[in-house]
Design a protein around this motif. Structure first.
Motif, PDB file in Angstrom:
ATOM      1  N   THR A 160     109.279 -90.766 122.283  1.00  0.00           N
ATOM      2  CA  THR A 160     109.112 -91.867 121.095  1.00  0.00           C
ATOM      3  C   THR A 160     109.791 -91.245 119.994  1.00  0.00           C
ATOM      4  OG1 THR A 160     107.103 -90.922 120.373  1.00  0.00           O
ATOM      5  CG2 THR A 160     106.847 -92.608 122.066  1.00  0.00           C
ATOM      6  N   SER A 161     110.165 -92.273 119.099  1.00  0.00           N
ATOM      7  CA  SER A 161     110.781 -92.067 117.814  1.00  0.00           C
ATOM      8  C   SER A 161     109.845 -91.118 116.903  1.00  0.00           C
ATOM      9  CB  SER A 161     111.243 -93.208 117.138  1.00  0.00           C
ATOM     10  OG  SER A 161     110.307 -93.946 116.447  1.00  0.00           O
ATOM     11  N   ASP A 162     108.472 -91.302 117.091  1.00  0.00           N
ATOM     12  CA  ASP A 162     107.375 -90.462 116.548  1.00  0.00           C
ATOM     13  C   ASP A 162     107.630 -89.060 116.583  1.00  0.00           C
ATOM     14  OD1 ASP A 162     105.242 -90.172 114.097  1.00  0.00           O
ATOM     15  OD2 ASP A 162     104.193 -89.558 116.323  1.00  0.00           O
ATOM     16  N   ARG A 163     107.749 -88.648 117.995  1.00  0.00           N
ATOM     17  CA  ARG A 163     107.959 -87.406 118.442  1.00  0.00           C
ATOM     18  C   ARG A 163     109.063 -86.868 117.775  1.00  0.00           C
ATOM     19  NH1 ARG A 163     107.364 -87.185 125.055  1.00  0.00           N
ATOM     20  NH2 ARG A 163     108.277 -85.272 124.675  1.00  0.00           N
ATOM     21  N   ILE A 164     110.009 -87.608 118.001  1.00  0.00           N
ATOM     22  CA  ILE A 164     111.219 -86.660 117.297  1.00  0.00           C
ATOM     23  C   ILE A 164     111.371 -86.692 115.856  1.00  0.00           C
ATOM     24  CG2 ILE A 164     113.938 -87.467 116.979  1.00  0.00           C
ATOM     25  CD1 ILE A 164     113.719 -88.979 119.578  1.00  0.00           C
ATOM     26  N   THR A 165     110.729 -87.572 114.970  1.00  0.00           N
ATOM     27  CA  THR A 165     110.820 -87.206 113.691  1.00  0.00           C
ATOM     28  C   THR A 165     109.703 -86.240 113.030  1.00  0.00           C
ATOM     29  OG1 THR A 165     109.640 -89.217 113.569  1.00  0.00           O
ATOM     30  CG2 THR A 165     111.695 -89.649 113.043  1.00  0.00           C
ATOM     31  N   ALA A 166     108.703 -86.296 113.775  1.00  0.00           N
ATOM     32  CA  ALA A 166     107.449 -85.095 113.754  1.00  0.00           C
ATOM     33  C   ALA A 166     107.961 -83.998 113.964  1.00  0.00           C
ATOM     34  CB  ALA A 166     106.220 -85.811 114.333  1.00  0.00           C
ATOM     35  N   ARG A 167     108.717 -83.706 114.909  1.00  0.00           N
ATOM     36  CA  ARG A 167     109.008 -82.460 115.566  1.00  0.00           C
ATOM     37  C   ARG A 167     110.137 -81.860 114.557  1.00  0.00           C
ATOM     38  NH1 ARG A 167     106.773 -79.465 119.541  1.00  0.00           N
ATOM     39  NH2 ARG A 167     107.760 -77.394 119.784  1.00  0.00           N
ATOM     40  N   THR A 168     111.006 -82.765 114.187  1.00  0.00           N
ATOM     41  CA  THR A 168     111.916 -82.451 113.172  1.00  0.00           C
ATOM     42  C   THR A 168     111.277 -81.872 111.840  1.00  0.00           C
ATOM     43  OG1 THR A 168     113.649 -83.918 114.129  1.00  0.00           O
ATOM     44  CG2 THR A 168     113.925 -83.166 111.825  1.00  0.00           C
ATOM     45  N   ALA A 169     110.182 -82.469 111.495  1.00  0.00           N
ATOM     46  CA  ALA A 169     109.794 -82.231 110.115  1.00  0.00           C
ATOM     47  C   ALA A 169     109.071 -80.909 110.362  1.00  0.00           C
ATOM     48  CB  ALA A 169     108.581 -83.249 109.795  1.00  0.00           C
ATOM     49  N   ALA A 170     108.305 -80.714 111.569  1.00  0.00           N
ATOM     50  CA  ALA A 170     107.535 -79.439 111.740  1.00  0.00           C
ATOM     51  C   ALA A 170     108.505 -78.341 111.893  1.00  0.00           C
ATOM     52  CB  ALA A 170     106.808 -79.737 113.137  1.00  0.00           C
ATOM     53  N   LEU A 220     111.300 -77.761 110.535  1.00  0.00           N
ATOM     54  CA  LEU A 220     112.003 -77.631 109.209  1.00  0.00           C
ATOM     55  C   LEU A 220     110.812 -77.169 108.227  1.00  0.00           C
ATOM     56  CD1 LEU A 220     114.320 -80.417 109.025  1.00  0.00           C
ATOM     57  CD2 LEU A 220     115.284 -78.037 109.211  1.00  0.00           C
ATOM     58  N   GLY A 221     109.662 -77.076 108.578  1.00  0.00           N
ATOM     59  CA  GLY A 221     108.601 -76.701 107.735  1.00  0.00           C
ATOM     60  C   GLY A 221     108.315 -77.540 106.470  1.00  0.00           C
ATOM     61  N   GLU A 268     111.358 -81.924 122.517  1.00  0.00           N
ATOM     62  CA  GLU A 268     110.784 -80.713 121.453  1.00  0.00           C
ATOM     63  C   GLU A 268     111.775 -79.567 121.845  1.00  0.00           C
ATOM     64  OE1 GLU A 268     107.750 -83.843 121.614  1.00  0.00           O
ATOM     65  OE2 GLU A 268     108.739 -82.847 123.107  1.00  0.00           O
ATOM     66  N   ASP A 269     112.008 -79.140 122.889  1.00  0.00           N
ATOM     67  CA  ASP A 269     112.812 -78.051 123.101  1.00  0.00           C
ATOM     68  C   ASP A 269     114.108 -78.112 122.671  1.00  0.00           C
ATOM     69  OD1 ASP A 269     110.459 -76.943 124.489  1.00  0.00           O
ATOM     70  OD2 ASP A 269     111.377 -77.365 126.740  1.00  0.00           O
ATOM     71  N   ALA A 270     114.761 -79.140 122.875  1.00  0.00           N
ATOM     72  CA  ALA A 270     115.979 -79.482 122.420  1.00  0.00           C
ATOM     73  C   ALA A 270     116.017 -79.318 120.704  1.00  0.00           C
ATOM     74  CB  ALA A 270     116.539 -80.812 122.633  1.00  0.00           C
ATOM     75  N   LEU A 271     115.095 -79.898 119.992  1.00  0.00           N
ATOM     76  CA  LEU A 271     114.976 -79.866 118.587  1.00  0.00           C
ATOM     77  C   LEU A 271     114.736 -78.222 118.228  1.00  0.00           C
ATOM     78  CD1 LEU A 271     112.992 -83.154 118.049  1.00  0.00           C
ATOM     79  CD2 LEU A 271     115.219 -82.545 117.266  1.00  0.00           C
ATOM     80  N   ASP A 272     113.685 -77.824 118.741  1.00  0.00           N
ATOM     81  CA  ASP A 272     113.679 -76.446 118.510  1.00  0.00           C
ATOM     82  C   ASP A 272     114.938 -75.495 118.508  1.00  0.00           C
ATOM     83  OD1 ASP A 272     110.818 -77.016 118.150  1.00  0.00           O
ATOM     84  OD2 ASP A 272     110.349 -76.103 120.101  1.00  0.00           O
ATOM     85  N   ASP A 273     115.730 -75.587 119.632  1.00  0.00           N
ATOM     86  CA  ASP A 273     116.852 -74.994 119.793  1.00  0.00           C
ATOM     87  C   ASP A 273     118.003 -75.274 118.521  1.00  0.00           C
ATOM     88  OD1 ASP A 273     118.737 -73.514 121.475  1.00  0.00           O
ATOM     89  OD2 ASP A 273     119.969 -75.127 121.399  1.00  0.00           O
ATOM     90  N   LEU A 274     117.910 -76.368 118.077  1.00  0.00           N
ATOM     91  CA  LEU A 274     118.798 -77.130 117.319  1.00  0.00           C
ATOM     92  C   LEU A 274     118.428 -76.381 115.830  1.00  0.00           C
ATOM     93  CD1 LEU A 274     120.991 -78.838 115.992  1.00  0.00           C
ATOM     94  CD2 LEU A 274     119.361 -80.652 115.840  1.00  0.00           C
ATOM     95  N   ILE A 275     117.174 -76.559 115.472  1.00  0.00           N
ATOM     96  CA  ILE A 275     116.711 -76.345 114.046  1.00  0.00           C
ATOM     97  C   ILE A 275     116.328 -74.661 113.883  1.00  0.00           C
ATOM     98  CG2 ILE A 275     114.976 -76.840 112.520  1.00  0.00           C
ATOM     99  CD1 ILE A 275     114.965 -79.720 113.599  1.00  0.00           C
ATOM    100  N   LYS A 276     115.673 -74.102 114.842  1.00  0.00           N
ATOM    101  CA  LYS A 276     115.074 -72.728 114.777  1.00  0.00           C
ATOM    102  C   LYS A 276     116.076 -71.703 115.135  1.00  0.00           C
ATOM    103  CE  LYS A 276     110.383 -74.014 115.345  1.00  0.00           C
ATOM    104  NZ  LYS A 276     108.852 -73.706 116.007  1.00  0.00           N
TER     105      LYS A 276
END
Length: 302
Positions: free
Chosen positions: A233-243, A245-246, A294-302
């Motif tokens: 869902t879009s909420d999973r993507i936007t929420a994980r992005t915020a998490a 990025l702190g 979540e794994d993709a966002l973690d890899d991109l941001i962290k």
């Protein structure tokens, strides 16, 4: 093969300077393929060749030299607002680039064996109740109309050329659709968009490029959904992005505000729901590096 080198294929790429094109180039070279790049400026390197898709100008000899062509050209969808003039540019930039490449293939004595042409999941429209595979019928809306015309141009390639239509979702990358989301979230404006329950078809940058390189030597033809294997869902993507990025995630933008501010762009890019399955990639044995967003966002941001 018309231009095959000792270790792989000779691949001509239009749109090589973008984030997807850059990663495709890196991965293709790592697998031993030779990459030639079409650019719209004076050349500065021996692997670059100038073309002008809007004027239909390209060196036809390049198409005799290439084993495969990858077309990633097109005006950005994230440039807002979508005025009438910019909608025209979105369509024409895709259609004219594809038409120029196909016309050059038609004039080649030995046309490329493979044509991987950019496309988008926008062809399915807003379909919250459907599971969408490559066999699903097209939907409705501006993007559906654009993609249908874009794909029709690619299908006009020579009969001897295998045509693959790269129906891409949201690419989890520093640029593209993620760029404004990352910028807003960094600025403490991370927000739920609408209900947040709409499904966004996503794919990691690595898997997007890896799938394209995989399809260079596959037997698959026709539309291929380039999306991750697990819907989000879009909420999973936007929420994980915020998490990641702190940053706080307490705001919400109602649907009516998105439609009022962004019009068609807001409805089709942010509020549409599309549960797209990459069935043909899965059936062809493609191995995803990132199964969840979540794994993709973690890899991109962290």
């Amino acid at each position: 093969m018309t231009g095959q080198n000792e270790t792989g294929l000779t691949v001509l790429i239009a749109g090589a300077s973008g984030s997807i094109g850059t990663e495709v180039t890196r991965q293709a070279k790592a697998q031993g393929h030779e990459v030639l790049k079409l650019v719209r400026r004076p050349t500065t390197k021996p692997d670059e060749f100038t073309w002008s898709p809007s004027a239909g100008i390209i060196d036809y000899n390049l198409l005799d030299r290439a084993d495969a062509v990858i077309n990633l050209s097109g005006a950005s969808l994230t440039k807002l607002p979508w005025t009438s003039a910019y909608k025209h540019e979105i369509l024409e930039s895709r259609v004219t680039a594809t038409r120029t490449l196909v016309d050059a293939m038609q004039h080649a004595e030995h046309p490329p064996a493979t044509f991987l042409s950019g496309s988008a999941v926008g062809i399915y429209g807003d379909r919250p109740l459907d599971i969408l595979t490559e066999d699903s019928p097209r939907g409705e809306g501006f993007l559906a109309d654009v993609v249908a015309e874009w794909e029709d141009e690619a299908k006009a390639a020579p009969d001897a050329t295998r045509v693959v239509l790269l129906r891409t979702g949201i690419v989890i990358a520093p640029g593209g659709a993620m760029k404004p989301l990352l910028a807003l979230t960094k600025a403490f404006l991370g927000s739920r968009l609408g209900t947040g329950t709409q499904i966004w078809p996503w794919i990691s940058l690595h898997d997007e490029a890896a799938a394209i390189v995989h399809l260079l030597t596959s037997d698959v033809s026709g539309p291929v959904n380039l999306t991750g294997p697990v819907a989000a869902t879009s909420d999973r993507i936007t929420a994980r992005t915020a998490a990641d990025l702190g940053r706080p995630y307490k705001l919400a933008v109602p649907e009516f505000a998105i439609r009022t501010l962004l019009g068609d762009a807001g409805q089709e890019m942010l509020l549409s729901s599309q549960k797209v399955t990459p069935q043909r990639l899965i059936d062809d044995g493609f191995d995803f590096r990132f199964d969840t967003v979540e794994d993709a966002l973690d890899d991109l941001i962290k």
